[in-house]
Design a protein around this motif. Structure first.
Motif, PDB file in Angstrom:
ATOM      1  N   LEU A 158       0.678  -1.165  -0.269  1.00  0.00           N
ATOM      2  CA  LEU A 158      -0.379  -0.062   0.270  1.00  0.00           C
ATOM      3  C   LEU A 158       0.729   1.315  -0.080  1.00  0.00           C
ATOM      4  CD1 LEU A 158      -2.931  -0.994   2.643  1.00  0.00           C
ATOM      5  CD2 LEU A 158      -2.782  -1.431   0.268  1.00  0.00           C
ATOM      6  N   THR A 159       0.336   2.332  -1.166  1.00  0.00           N
ATOM      7  CA  THR A 159       1.785   3.139  -0.777  1.00  0.00           C
ATOM      8  C   THR A 159       0.663   4.583  -1.532  1.00  0.00           C
ATOM      9  OG1 THR A 159       1.522   3.457  -3.515  1.00  0.00           O
ATOM     10  CG2 THR A 159       3.507   2.378  -2.953  1.00  0.00           C
ATOM     11  N   GLU A 160       0.316   5.656  -0.664  1.00  0.00           N
ATOM     12  CA  GLU A 160       0.271   7.208  -0.334  1.00  0.00           C
ATOM     13  C   GLU A 160       0.462   7.515  -1.318  1.00  0.00           C
ATOM     14  OE1 GLU A 160      -1.160  10.528   2.588  1.00  0.00           O
ATOM     15  OE2 GLU A 160      -0.677   8.319   3.511  1.00  0.00           O
ATOM     16  N   GLU A 161       0.182   8.235  -2.582  1.00  0.00           N
ATOM     17  CA  GLU A 161       0.591   9.458  -3.643  1.00  0.00           C
ATOM     18  C   GLU A 161       2.393   8.381  -3.713  1.00  0.00           C
ATOM     19  OE1 GLU A 161      -0.602  13.020  -2.770  1.00  0.00           O
ATOM     20  OE2 GLU A 161      -2.188  12.756  -3.050  1.00  0.00           O
ATOM     21  N   GLY A 162       2.562   7.506  -4.271  1.00  0.00           N
ATOM     22  CA  GLY A 162       3.510   6.967  -4.357  1.00  0.00           C
ATOM     23  C   GLY A 162       4.681   6.112  -3.369  1.00  0.00           C
ATOM     24  N   GLN A 163       4.235   7.023  -1.850  1.00  0.00           N
ATOM     25  CA  GLN A 163       4.905   6.943  -0.464  1.00  0.00           C
ATOM     26  C   GLN A 163       4.385   5.644   0.091  1.00  0.00           C
ATOM     27  OE1 GLN A 163       7.972   8.295  -0.422  1.00  0.00           O
ATOM     28  NE2 GLN A 163       7.659   9.325  -2.436  1.00  0.00           N
ATOM     29  N   PRO A 164       5.096   4.283   0.515  1.00  0.00           N
ATOM     30  CA  PRO A 164       4.409   3.624   1.201  1.00  0.00           C
ATOM     31  C   PRO A 164       3.585   3.942   3.010  1.00  0.00           C
ATOM     32  CG  PRO A 164       7.416   3.732   1.332  1.00  0.00           C
ATOM     33  CD  PRO A 164       6.545   5.235   0.860  1.00  0.00           C
ATOM     34  N   LEU A 165       3.109   3.706   2.730  1.00  0.00           N
ATOM     35  CA  LEU A 165       2.230   4.145   3.403  1.00  0.00           C
ATOM     36  C   LEU A 165       2.131   4.373   5.312  1.00  0.00           C
ATOM     37  CD1 LEU A 165      -1.008   4.879   4.654  1.00  0.00           C
ATOM     38  CD2 LEU A 165      -1.638   2.894   4.664  1.00  0.00           C
ATOM     39  N   GLN A 166       1.894   5.062   6.269  1.00  0.00           N
ATOM     40  CA  GLN A 166       3.052   5.248   7.146  1.00  0.00           C
ATOM     41  C   GLN A 166       1.156   5.433   8.220  1.00  0.00           C
ATOM     42  OE1 GLN A 166       6.063   8.103   8.180  1.00  0.00           O
ATOM     43  NE2 GLN A 166       7.110   6.441   7.413  1.00  0.00           N
ATOM     44  N   THR A 167       0.738   4.531   8.881  1.00  0.00           N
ATOM     45  CA  THR A 167      -0.586   4.839  10.002  1.00  0.00           C
ATOM     46  C   THR A 167       0.578   5.949  10.959  1.00  0.00           C
ATOM     47  OG1 THR A 167       0.471   3.077  12.095  1.00  0.00           O
ATOM     48  CG2 THR A 167      -1.399   3.231   9.499  1.00  0.00           C
ATOM     49  N   SER A 168      -1.049   5.916  11.764  1.00  0.00           N
ATOM     50  CA  SER A 168      -0.390   6.738  13.397  1.00  0.00           C
ATOM     51  C   SER A 168       0.032   6.248  14.016  1.00  0.00           C
ATOM     52  CB  SER A 168      -2.361   7.637  13.730  1.00  0.00           C
ATOM     53  OG  SER A 168      -3.438   6.304  14.435  1.00  0.00           O
ATOM     54  N   HIS A 169       0.616   5.674  13.987  1.00  0.00           N
ATOM     55  CA  HIS A 169       1.003   4.624  15.063  1.00  0.00           C
ATOM     56  C   HIS A 169       2.412   4.304  15.546  1.00  0.00           C
ATOM     57  CE1 HIS A 169      -1.470   1.239  13.409  1.00  0.00           C
ATOM     58  NE2 HIS A 169      -0.646   0.161  13.915  1.00  0.00           N
ATOM     59  N   GLY A 170       2.846   4.820  13.773  1.00  0.00           N
ATOM     60  CA  GLY A 170       3.835   3.986  13.603  1.00  0.00           C
ATOM     61  C   GLY A 170       4.001   3.158  12.777  1.00  0.00           C
ATOM     62  N   ALA A 171       2.903   2.013  12.226  1.00  0.00           N
ATOM     63  CA  ALA A 171       3.243   1.365  10.744  1.00  0.00           C
ATOM     64  C   ALA A 171       3.563   1.856   9.940  1.00  0.00           C
ATOM     65  CB  ALA A 171       1.887   0.351  11.431  1.00  0.00           C
ATOM     66  N   ASN A 172       4.438   0.852   9.397  1.00  0.00           N
ATOM     67  CA  ASN A 172       4.990   1.473   8.004  1.00  0.00           C
ATOM     68  C   ASN A 172       4.982   0.475   6.786  1.00  0.00           C
ATOM     69  OD1 ASN A 172       6.456   1.995   5.763  1.00  0.00           O
ATOM     70  ND2 ASN A 172       7.997   3.435   7.270  1.00  0.00           N
ATOM     71  N   TYR A 173       4.009   0.739   6.462  1.00  0.00           N
ATOM     72  CA  TYR A 173       3.260  -0.741   4.590  1.00  0.00           C
ATOM     73  C   TYR A 173       4.658  -0.689   3.863  1.00  0.00           C
ATOM     74  CZ  TYR A 173      -0.504  -2.315   7.253  1.00  0.00           C
ATOM     75  OH  TYR A 173      -1.004  -2.022   8.915  1.00  0.00           O
ATOM     76  N   ASP A 174       6.072  -1.293   3.779  1.00  0.00           N
ATOM     77  CA  ASP A 174       7.184  -0.744   3.199  1.00  0.00           C
ATOM     78  C   ASP A 174       7.059  -2.255   1.676  1.00  0.00           C
ATOM     79  OD1 ASP A 174       8.687   0.664   0.940  1.00  0.00           O
ATOM     80  OD2 ASP A 174      10.335   0.416   2.450  1.00  0.00           O
ATOM     81  N   GLY A 175       6.354  -2.713   2.101  1.00  0.00           N
ATOM     82  CA  GLY A 175       7.280  -4.063   2.927  1.00  0.00           C
ATOM     83  C   GLY A 175       5.586  -4.596   1.343  1.00  0.00           C
ATOM     84  N   TYR A 176       5.388  -5.809   1.167  1.00  0.00           N
ATOM     85  CA  TYR A 176       4.538  -6.407   1.007  1.00  0.00           C
ATOM     86  C   TYR A 176       2.899  -7.179   2.017  1.00  0.00           C
ATOM     87  CZ  TYR A 176       4.707  -5.244  -4.078  1.00  0.00           C
ATOM     88  OH  TYR A 176       5.735  -4.257  -4.978  1.00  0.00           O
ATOM     89  N   THR A 177       2.221  -7.219   2.046  1.00  0.00           N
ATOM     90  CA  THR A 177       1.478  -7.882   3.115  1.00  0.00           C
ATOM     91  C   THR A 177       0.883  -8.724   2.138  1.00  0.00           C
ATOM     92  OG1 THR A 177       1.053  -5.412   4.509  1.00  0.00           O
ATOM     93  CG2 THR A 177      -0.553  -7.575   5.171  1.00  0.00           C
ATOM     94  N   GLY A 178       0.718  -9.718   3.194  1.00  0.00           N
ATOM     95  CA  GLY A 178      -0.724 -10.865   2.459  1.00  0.00           C
ATOM     96  C   GLY A 178      -1.485 -11.094   3.907  1.00  0.00           C
ATOM     97  N   ILE A 179      -2.783 -12.267   3.357  1.00  0.00           N
ATOM     98  CA  ILE A 179      -3.649 -12.426   4.004  1.00  0.00           C
ATOM     99  C   ILE A 179      -4.348 -11.478   5.646  1.00  0.00           C
ATOM    100  CG2 ILE A 179      -6.124 -13.030   4.526  1.00  0.00           C
ATOM    101  CD1 ILE A 179      -6.054 -12.607   1.694  1.00  0.00           C
ATOM    102  N   ILE A 180      -4.269 -10.685   6.405  1.00  0.00           N
ATOM    103  CA  ILE A 180      -4.710 -10.214   7.633  1.00  0.00           C
ATOM    104  C   ILE A 180      -5.573 -11.028   8.133  1.00  0.00           C
ATOM    105  CG2 ILE A 180      -4.627  -7.935   8.760  1.00  0.00           C
ATOM    106  CD1 ILE A 180      -4.085  -6.316   7.384  1.00  0.00           C
ATOM    107  N   SER A 181      -5.665 -11.370   9.742  1.00  0.00           N
ATOM    108  CA  SER A 181      -6.562 -11.907  10.204  1.00  0.00           C
ATOM    109  C   SER A 181      -7.140 -11.036  11.037  1.00  0.00           C
ATOM    110  CB  SER A 181      -6.078 -13.346  10.642  1.00  0.00           C
ATOM    111  OG  SER A 181      -6.060 -14.198   9.693  1.00  0.00           O
ATOM    112  N   PHE A 182      -8.110 -11.164  11.460  1.00  0.00           N
ATOM    113  CA  PHE A 182      -9.094 -10.283  12.388  1.00  0.00           C
ATOM    114  C   PHE A 182      -9.123 -10.843  13.663  1.00  0.00           C
ATOM    115  CE2 PHE A 182      -9.930  -8.340   8.290  1.00  0.00           C
ATOM    116  CZ  PHE A 182      -9.749  -7.310   8.306  1.00  0.00           C
TER     117      PHE A 182
END
Length: 205
Positions: A181-205
């Motif tokens: 996930l990227t935000e206008e070309g940049q890696p998505l960063q959440t409010s609590h500091g998580a960085n989605y720079d890599g590839y993520t698989g299926i997320i379990s809840f």
């Protein structure tokens, strides 16, 4: 006697001449009538042939146009009808749990619209691009800042739910194993500091 003989001879000659004259006129009249009749019959035949030719040409022209239009319509219709069924994930308002529903889509933008309709993302959230990497079955999904702000406006649980719904929906839709996930070309960063720079698989809840 001589006078009577001369009279008979004269009458015979006159009668013979009259016969020849009538016969000649009849033949001449017959030829003229026949010629005129022949001419009158030939003209409609010619006109009919010309009309038939024009009708066939027009019919062929119209038929060709219809075929092209029909083919074009079928092709457009085919493209428009090329859809597939995907499961779109969202948070149920009543149970507050992540659930899903199946919808028919034509492309990645239809999937994004379906996510908006569930309320997991808002109308100002925009999908900018989706790049599919067929070699390793990964994809790169880029969205606008409004989407990032929507994610960051939630708490930790809300962030995970929104991201999870987007991630799981797209991965399952294309049967891929990883998404970045990227935000206008940049890696998505959440409010609590998580960085989605890599590839993520299926997320379990």
């Amino acid at each position: 006697m001589k006078k009577r003989r001369y009279l008979l001879i004269g009458m015979s000659a006159a009668l013979l001449m009259t016969t020849f004259s009538v016969t000649g006129c009849a033949q001449e009249t017959g030829e003229n009538v026949s010629g005129e009749a022949g001419t009158e019959e030939a003209a409609p035949k010619d006109e009919t042939e010309v009309k038939d030719g024009e009708t066939e040409a027009e019919a062929q022209s119209e038929s060709g146009g219809d075929t092209q239009n029909s083919d074009g319509d079928q092709s457009s219709s085919g493209e428009e009808a090329e859809t597939w069924n995907v499961r779109v994930y969202y948070v149920d308002d009543q149970t507050a749990e992540v659930t899903g529903k199946n919808v028919d889509v034509r492309d990645e933008y239809d999937i994004w619209t379906a996510l908006q309709e569930t309320g997991i993302i808002t109308e100002d959230c925009e999908l900018l691009s989706l790049t599919l990497n067929e070699d390793d079955k990964t994809m790169d999904l880029d969205f606008n800042t409004a989407t990032g702000d929507r994610i960051r406006s939630m708490g930790t649980t809300g962030e995970t739910e929104i991201i999870g719904c987007i991630v799981n929906t797209y991965l399952e839709a294309y049967s891929y194993s990883g998404i970045r996930l990227t935000e206008e070309g940049q890696p998505l960063q959440t409010s609590h500091g998580a960085n989605y720079d890599g590839y993520t698989g299926i997320i379990s809840f």
